[in-house]
Design an enzyme around this catalytic site. Structure first.
Site, PDB file in Angstrom:
ATOM      1  N   HIS A 158      25.579  -7.670 -23.004  1.00  0.00           N
ATOM      2  CA  HIS A 158      25.976  -6.295 -22.725  1.00  0.00           C
ATOM      3  C   HIS A 158      25.102  -5.664 -21.645  1.00  0.00           C
ATOM      4  CE1 HIS A 158      27.934  -2.519 -23.838  1.00  0.00           C
ATOM      5  NE2 HIS A 158      26.759  -1.959 -23.664  1.00  0.00           N
TER       6      HIS A 158
ATOM      7  N   LYS B  77      33.567   6.303 -14.234  1.00  0.00           N
ATOM      8  CA  LYS B  77      33.312   4.977 -14.803  1.00  0.00           C
ATOM      9  C   LYS B  77      34.084   4.840 -16.113  1.00  0.00           C
ATOM     10  CE  LYS B  77      29.625   1.794 -16.040  1.00  0.00           C
ATOM     11  NZ  LYS B  77      29.062   1.768 -17.357  1.00  0.00           N
TER      12      LYS B  77
ATOM     13  N   GLU C  64      33.974   2.574 -19.890  1.00  0.00           N
ATOM     14  CA  GLU C  64      33.081   1.777 -20.721  1.00  0.00           C
ATOM     15  C   GLU C  64      33.716   1.482 -22.070  1.00  0.00           C
ATOM     16  OE1 GLU C  64      28.823   1.628 -20.050  1.00  0.00           O
ATOM     17  OE2 GLU C  64      28.746   2.962 -21.774  1.00  0.00           O
ATOM     18  N   SER C  65      33.340   0.329 -22.635  1.00  0.00           N
ATOM     19  CA  SER C  65      33.944  -0.078 -23.904  1.00  0.00           C
ATOM     20  C   SER C  65      33.067   0.333 -25.080  1.00  0.00           C
ATOM     21  CB  SER C  65      34.100  -1.594 -23.921  1.00  0.00           C
ATOM     22  OG  SER C  65      32.832  -2.200 -23.830  1.00  0.00           O
ATOM     23  N   HIS C  66      33.686   0.613 -26.197  1.00  0.00           N
ATOM     24  CA  HIS C  66      32.971   0.752 -27.472  1.00  0.00           C
ATOM     25  C   HIS C  66      33.776   0.016 -28.530  1.00  0.00           C
ATOM     26  CE1 HIS C  66      29.586   3.556 -29.004  1.00  0.00           C
ATOM     27  NE2 HIS C  66      29.123   2.533 -28.328  1.00  0.00           N
TER      28      HIS C  66
ATOM     29  N   ARG D 179      28.137  10.924 -20.663  1.00  0.00           N
ATOM     30  CA  ARG D 179      26.732  10.975 -20.245  1.00  0.00           C
ATOM     31  C   ARG D 179      26.507  10.205 -18.949  1.00  0.00           C
ATOM     32  NH1 ARG D 179      25.728  10.523 -25.402  1.00  0.00           N
ATOM     33  NH2 ARG D 179      25.161   8.337 -25.368  1.00  0.00           N
TER      34      ARG D 179
ATOM     35  N   GLN E  79      22.226   8.908 -30.114  1.00  0.00           N
ATOM     36  CA  GLN E  79      23.022   9.404 -28.997  1.00  0.00           C
ATOM     37  C   GLN E  79      22.412  10.667 -28.394  1.00  0.00           C
ATOM     38  OE1 GLN E  79      26.295   7.774 -28.140  1.00  0.00           O
ATOM     39  NE2 GLN E  79      24.901   6.322 -29.079  1.00  0.00           N
TER      40      GLN E  79
ATOM     41  N   GLY F 152      32.034  -0.193 -13.395  1.00  0.00           N
ATOM     42  CA  GLY F 152      32.773  -0.943 -14.401  1.00  0.00           C
ATOM     43  C   GLY F 152      31.887  -1.384 -15.529  1.00  0.00           C
ATOM     44  N   ASN F 153      32.470  -2.165 -16.404  1.00  0.00           N
ATOM     45  CA  ASN F 153      31.779  -2.590 -17.610  1.00  0.00           C
ATOM     46  C   ASN F 153      32.420  -3.898 -18.070  1.00  0.00           C
ATOM     47  OD1 ASN F 153      32.103  -1.990 -20.976  1.00  0.00           O
ATOM     48  ND2 ASN F 153      30.070  -1.971 -20.075  1.00  0.00           N
TER      49      ASN F 153
END
Ligand SMILES: Nc1ncnc2c1ncn2[C@@H]1O[C@H](COP(=O)(O)OP(=O)(O)O)[C@@H](O)[C@H]1O
Ligand SMILES: [Mg+2]
Lengths: 79, 220, 728, 79
Positions: free
Chosen positions: C50, C92, C94-96, C117, C315, C528-529
């Site tokens: 990651h 951007k 992003e994955s979670h 953020r 967070q 990107g991610n």
């Protein structure tokens, strides 16, 4: 000292969340479920060590902030 | 028409409200920070939408007990006009400026969509440019806009013409009693409403239905 | 974790930290000694997939990332593009994914919080959010609960924070049963001359901790995000991160105030691997060392160890290098917003990452090798198999029934149930809410940006190269369809286990496809991610390189939308008739098959056709525009009718023409068919008049069925609410 | 039979609501307030009259629906 406060809706005030939970429990196959009511629960750590004074203090907190006395009741447990 | 828009931490529609007030009334409102204890001299105070203090505990509960609200209550008692929109409605209701309470939407979900509003009373500072019975489009965006009060209060609100806006044509998004979308106090100086008229005033918004509401401020 | 810092590091401990034995050996060699426990933790966080991109870096480097409008490409918290007038757009995705599977509400909520953020760390105020979601089969016992929690979590965070959510995607497929995908995108607006970066500058400057306190949240979250599920994931129950959108909103306002004050030299949000990765990144990028004194870190809980503090993923936190002259002013801003502000360390010239706690050195590591010089792999990969030829696809027995089935299928039905839970209007600038081809937000005056997220995973599965191209092309087409000039994209590359050569093959070929399309369409990748190891019990997800694109609309009065505008207008198909049914929705929903090759993308044609459509929008020659994608021409026309309440009368069309998913095509309406057809001819773009808009709210196909818009609407709007209510 | 259920966040899980309430109580002038934690409270009417079976039933409800056991604990009172 620790105060444990339960805030519940007054009788007669509709509780859609409670109703939804009753419905969902039915869907999950639980039977014999009557009324379900949802409320709030709080635990507050207090510096006060005197039970009487603590109760008064917590009662004031409930009246001023923690419960909306237009629609909610509260009760306090001290330990 | 001088106005002030109150900003609590977590309030997030203050820009929308200031833009609408400025666009329609021609005067830029003053932003008032929640920690202040005095209000500037204005004709109108608006408590805008958002999630004051995250709406933790209950919507509007924490903001209603802040220092600036004490000043607002005092000035409201002396007749200052106060408008609360969405979270602002919840805040001024929690503060006791309006009766009843706003609870979780009957559908239990946040709802952002267009509703139709009937103007029920056009003798107010926010509706005098409209006809009673007129229907306007207006968006809502809230999770707890379900207005409730006891039967006695409801009777008074209805009997005294204090329901200012009602959801029309089956568009009640939250289960509010009697389709109530907005109410006022006994003297008509404090109005609270759940929908967001500030998001329906220019062609970009699809329609301009709510512009006359802001224009009403100029006549009042 | 109560082990002492000087615990002997056993192979078992190394394994638990997700490090391969050879990686651990490399680490020991680098240090010249055995690591401490804190050092092992830091290494496992920084060297996992990651944070280090160790399997993907080689290939990410091959992607096109530059262009005349690119201010900042990949390598920072978000990409930055120039939209003129001194304005910049920062964005951007992003994955979670894994956290959302474990705890859908909080996982999705903190995903939104994290990406917001990333955007405001760079000095931009978020002006739009998007989300691309993939769930398992609707019939899978977990799906409903996951959809409900994820959607609720995205709304819960975004609505409260106060950003309009203006679009996204939802797919269902059994291959996501054990690994859902939650990809969140944020778009912010900044001034082009005041962008903030994470690269530290200056020796001996204070390193400041901002925001919420540190708790024991999500310790090992970054490692978890790179670990394959084994069916026991639920029992592991790692400490879940809970989002606090209220604090994040305060943090946003405080950061923007702070940046305006001139106090910020470098700033970095704490995302995955929190304090560790933010500090390492700032130092490594700036060729500086960082020394932290953990006694100064604001903690939520008593007795937190160095290990815990360094790996906590609490967070709503940031780290910055402060101009010491502005310390008091900076602190006052944070106090005003009731946020923590603590000087926790300083920059050094040693290139070491030194952690002290209770006066003892808990870690002392070479910062570059932890950060931008982390290990990199060239994983073996194999060429993906070419799909078997499809052969003839029969027409439906009952066209009316087939259309209604497709319109009301989980894949094609209205997503209103989802997006009505998102505040799409806040900001007063939303010009297009979800439901159209792209979300649109005004910047100021008549200038606006359009945003779209796209990928068709079943295409990528069948042919990663063509599918990769298609994802970018569809995004470009969606932006074009609202009248925007597509400018740049972000991507979120979700794949299975890269240690399997077949998966690595999908990854490599998809990147090559994306890159080919980005190059041909001049649509560079600026951020990107990568999310790998999306597998459960050896079953990988469909390869899902989600694309989030941003386009510019110079004049909002020349924006296009999908609803039909007036009866009697001509309906024109731009790009010519379709026939490609491989991997189509028709094949899957009406015939129950997932076969064949995906539609090929000819990028030159894509560009030519799109440029024509955009020109016609700008010239106000067309009144409604919709691109053709899933479901083909039929679904495009139906969606235009549904959005308007008007009907359509179409010429005779066969099932290949109705449902073919050939690329580079659009449906437009016009009151002046002659002009549009002539413009198309002049540009050598095939264009066919296929029917007329009707005031009768009916879809009428010559020689075929007549279906009322009411019936279409009932099918289209019906599935999602009924499914979520447990009625299906 | 009536079940009273308290659902509380597990130790260590962030409680933004509790934090905000503690702050507000401080602003309202209450002193000596330590940690504040907010939870949920439910009352469910049950047809079941056997205490042992009722507890089992309610426990199953909590595990399946009422508590989010990834982050919450619950306790049950029967009356
Ligand atoms: N698939 C990708 N394409 C382009 N850039 C990427 C990709 N994946 C990651 N990056 C870039 O690598 C950098 C590190 O990404 P990431 O670790 O996800 O950021 P963060 O630390 O902000 O979470 C970012 O600048 C990101 O834009
Ligand atoms: Mg980041």
């Amino acid at each position: 000292m620790k105060a444990k406060i339960r805030v519940t809706l007054k009788t007669g005030v509709l509780d859609p969340q409670g109703k939804a939970i009753a419905g969902a429990l039915g869907h999950l196959g639980f039977s014999g479920i009557g009324d379900v009511r949802q409320g709030k629960y709080f635990e507050i750590d207090l510096a006060e060590t005197d039970k009487v004074r603590a109760r008064e203090q917590v009662k004031a907190m409930c009246e001023k902030l923690i419960a909306n006395t237009v629609i909610e009741n509260y009760d306090i447990d001290l330990t | 028409m001088k106005s002030a828009v109150v900003v609590f931490p977590g309030i997030n529609r203050e820009r929308d409200m200031m833009l609408a007030l400025e666009t329609v009334t021609g005067q830029r409102p003053v932003a008032v920070w929640h920690a202040e204890t005095e209000l500037p001299s204005v004709d109108l105070v608006v408590v805008p939408g958002g999630f004051s203090y995250g709406d933790y505990l209950r919507c509007g509960a924490i903001a209603a007990r802040s220092p600036i609200m004490q000043a607002i209550k005092a000035r409201a008692a002396a007749g200052l006009r106060v408008l609360g929109v969405c979270n602002g409605f919840q805040i001024i209701t929690e503060a006791g400026l309006l009766p009843g309470a706003l609870v979780r939407n009957a559908g239990l979900r946040f709802v952002c969509r267009q509703v139709r509003l009937t103007v029920e009373n056009n003798r107010t500072f926010f509706t005098n440019r409209m006809q009673t019975g007129a229907i306007v489009s207006c968006p809502v965006a809230h999770g707890e806009g379900n207005y409730i009060c006891d039967t006695e209060t409801l009777k008074r609100l209805e009997g005294e013409g204090r329901v200012v806006f009602r959801y029309a044509e089956g568009t009640n998004p939250n289960g509010a009693m009697n389709d109530i979308a907005g109410i006022m106090n006994e003297t008509g100086t404090v109005i609270g409403m759940m929908p967001h008229p500030e998001n329906m005033i220019e062609p970009l918004h699809g329609r301009t239905d709510c512009r006359p509401l802001f224009e009403s401020l100029l006549a009042a | 974790m109560t082990l002492a810092n000087n615990t002997t590091i056993t192979p078992e401990l190394v394994r638990q930290h997700g490090l391969k034995p050879e990686e651990y050996d490399r680490f020991v060699k680098l240090l010249g000694r055995e690591p401490t426990l804190t050092e092992l933790g830091i290494c496992s966080a920084m060297w996992n997939e990651h944070c280090s991109y160790k399997s993907s870096k080689k290939w990410l480097k091959t992607m096109p990332t530059t262009g005349p409008r690119v201010i900042q490409g990949p390598g920072e918290n978000a990409g930055v593009i120039d939209i003129g007038d001194g304005d910049a757009i920062v964005f951007k995705m992003e994955s979670h994914n894994h956290p959302s599977f474990i705890e859908p509400y909080q996982g999705a909520a903190t995903g939104v919080g994290g990406i917001l953020r990333d955007v405001f760390t760079m000095g931009a105020r978020p002006i739009a959010a998007m989300n691309a979601l993939r769930f398992g089969a609707p019939s899978h016992p977990k799906t409903r609960h996951l959809v409900s929690g994820v959607v609720h979590g995205i709304g819960g965070y975004g609505n409260s924070f106060g950003v309009p959510t203006i679009g996204g995607e939802v797919n269902f497929h059994p291959r996501y049963n054990g690994n859902i995908l939650v990809n969140a995108m944020a778009v912010g607006l900044a001034r082009a001359d005041s962008i903030f970066y994470s690269k530290a500058r200056g020796v001996g400057l204070p390193v400041v901790y901002l925001g919420a306190k540190t708790g024991r949240d999500g310790i090992h979250g970054a490692t978890m995000a790179s670990a394959e599920f084994d069916g026991k994931a639920e029992e592991k129950r790692p400490t879940v991160q809970v989002g606090d959108p209220f604090t994040e909103k305060c943090l946003l306002e405080a950061c923007l105030e702070l940046m305006a004050s001139g106090a910020v030299i470098a700033i970095q949000d704490m995302g995955a691997a929190g304090l560790t990765s933010s500090a390492v990144e700032m130092g490594a990028k700036g060729d500086l060392g960082i020394e932290l004194d953990l006694d100064k870190v604001p903690c939520r809980e008593d007795g937190m160890t160095a290990y815990e503090m360094m790996l906590s993923e609490s967070q709503e936190r940031m780290l910055m290098v402060l101009d010491p002259a502005k310390e008091k002013q900076a602190e006052a801003i944070f106090r005003k917003w009731d946020l923590d502000f603590a000087i926790v360390g300083k920059t050094t010239d040693t290139l070491r990452f030194v952690i002290k706690h209770h006066g003892e050195v808990m870690a002392d590591l070479p910062i570059k090798q932890m950060g931008d010089q982390a290990p990199e792999y060239d994983r073996p990969w194999v060429e993906p198999k070419t799909p078997a030829a499809l052969g003839d696809v029969p027409p439906p027995e009952d066209l009316r029934a087939a259309i209604l089935k497709i319109v009301g299928s989980p894949e094609m039905c209205s997503r209103r149930w989802v997006w009505e839970q998102y505040d799409s209007l806040i900001g007063s600038n939303t010009a297009q809410i979800p439901g159209g081809d792209a979300g649109v937000v005004r910047i100021r005056g008549n200038k606006a940006i359009a945003v779209s997220t796209d990928v068709t995973p079943r295409y990528v599965e069948a042919d990663p190269f063509e599918g990769g191209k298609q994802a970018v092309a569809e995004c470009w087409r969606n932006l074009t369809a609202v009248g925007a000039d597509p400018i740049a994209i972000t991507d979120n590359l979700n794949f299975g286990n890269p240690e399997r050569p077949e998966i690595m093959g999908q990854f490599v070929r998809a990147i090559q496809g994306l890159s080919a399309a980005c190059t041909a369409l001049e649509f560079p990748i600026v951020s990107g991610n990568v999310s790998l190891y999306n597998e459960t019990n050896g079953q990988a997800i469909l390869p899902t390189p989600a694309i989030g694109g941003v386009g510019l609309i110079p004049d909002l009065s020349r924006m296009a939308t999908i609803p039909f505008k007036a009866a009697d207008e001509a309906i024109i198909l731009i790009g010519g008739h379709g026939s490609h049914l491989g991997q189509s929705i028709y094949l899957r929903e009406a015939l129950g098959r997932e076969h064949g090759a995906p539609p090929p993308v000819d990028l030159a044609i894509e560009r030519r056709n799109g440029d024509l459509v955009r020109q016609m929008i700008r010239r106000k020659a067309v009144t409604a525009v919709h691109d053709i994608s899933d479901g083909g021409l039929a679904l495009a026309v139906i969606e235009m009718a549904l959005a308007s309440g008007l009907g359509a009368s179409l010429a005779a069309l066969d099932h290949r023409q109705l449902f073919g998913e050939d690329q580079a095509r659009y449906v437009v309406t016009t009151s002046d068919a002659g002009t549009v057809l002539a413009a198309a001819r002049a540009a050598s773009v095939p264009a066919v008049e296929i029917g007329t808009v009707t005031s009768a709210a009916t879809l009428n196909i010559a020689g075929g069925p007549s279906i009322s818009v009411a019936d279409l609407r009932a099918a289209h709007e019906g599935w999602f609410p009924a499914y979520m209510a447990g009625e299906l």
